[in-house]
Design an enzyme around this catalytic site. Sequence first.
Site, PDB file in Angstrom:
ATOM      1  NE  ARG A  79     -55.101  -8.488 -27.804  1.00 36.28           N
ATOM      2  CZ  ARG A  79     -54.150  -8.402 -28.704  1.00 36.28           C
ATOM      3  NH1 ARG A  79     -53.473  -9.378 -29.195  1.00 36.28           N
ATOM      4  NH2 ARG A  79     -53.662  -7.143 -29.249  1.00 36.28           N
ATOM      5  CG  HIS A  83     -49.956  -9.717 -26.765  1.00 31.38           C
ATOM      6  ND1 HIS A  83     -50.659 -10.774 -26.710  1.00 31.38           N
ATOM      7  CD2 HIS A  83     -48.557  -9.960 -26.081  1.00 31.38           C
ATOM      8  CE1 HIS A  83     -49.527 -11.863 -26.443  1.00 31.38           C
ATOM      9  NE2 HIS A  83     -48.399 -11.400 -26.231  1.00 31.38           N
ATOM     10  CE1 TYR A  92     -52.723  -5.339 -32.524  1.00 33.56           C
ATOM     11  CE2 TYR A  92     -50.582  -4.418 -31.514  1.00 33.56           C
ATOM     12  CZ  TYR A  92     -51.646  -5.209 -31.602  1.00 33.56           C
ATOM     13  OH  TYR A  92     -51.831  -5.760 -30.450  1.00 33.56           O
TER      14      TYR A  92
END
Length: 202
Positions: A79, A83, A92
């Site tokens: 990805r 998100h 992160y």
Amino acid sequence: ATLGAPALFFCRNNAYAISTPIHEQYVGDGIVCRAPGYGMRGIRVDGNDFLAVYEAVSEARKTALENNAPVLIEAMTYRLGHHSTSDDSTAYRDLAEMKDWETNNNPLTRARLYLEKHGEWDSDREGEMLNNFRKECLKSLHNAVDKKFPPISQLFTDVYDDVPWHLEEQREELMAHLSRNPEKYSIDDYVKDEDYEDPRYM
């Protein structure tokens, strides 16, 4: 599997569950190894290779139909984006990691290079396509600005064929609230139910 349904389950393993990397999500060899435990066949494929995905899905479909049984496909990918709009994935994961995937394993770049190598694509056609897409998007945006929003009732009718009682109650409560407080809402920005033609059924 117990029902003998010829279903395809397509899992896009993009290495993260929101902010949690896969090595903190499960122990073992990914998702595809779970398939036998449910009585299913499983296929893992490079999700960034469009031809490999096509081949895997074609084979899985054939297997499902011939055996009247489900098949699980795990497409390994990454990805690149966040998100959601409320997610900042740089909190992160490392920017270098993201850049490496974008530079060295971008599925769009891989597809373009493959097509160029076989004489099916070139930079001129790509530039023309992108320019046409840009014009089409701007035209659509311009047209959309002049249109009213769909009816407010669509909040309750675009999921169920028969609206359940609890949603019907919510709809009635909302409409009553709007009628009691017209000065607080731009009701005229929405199409009336009787004037609306649902584009899904046109």
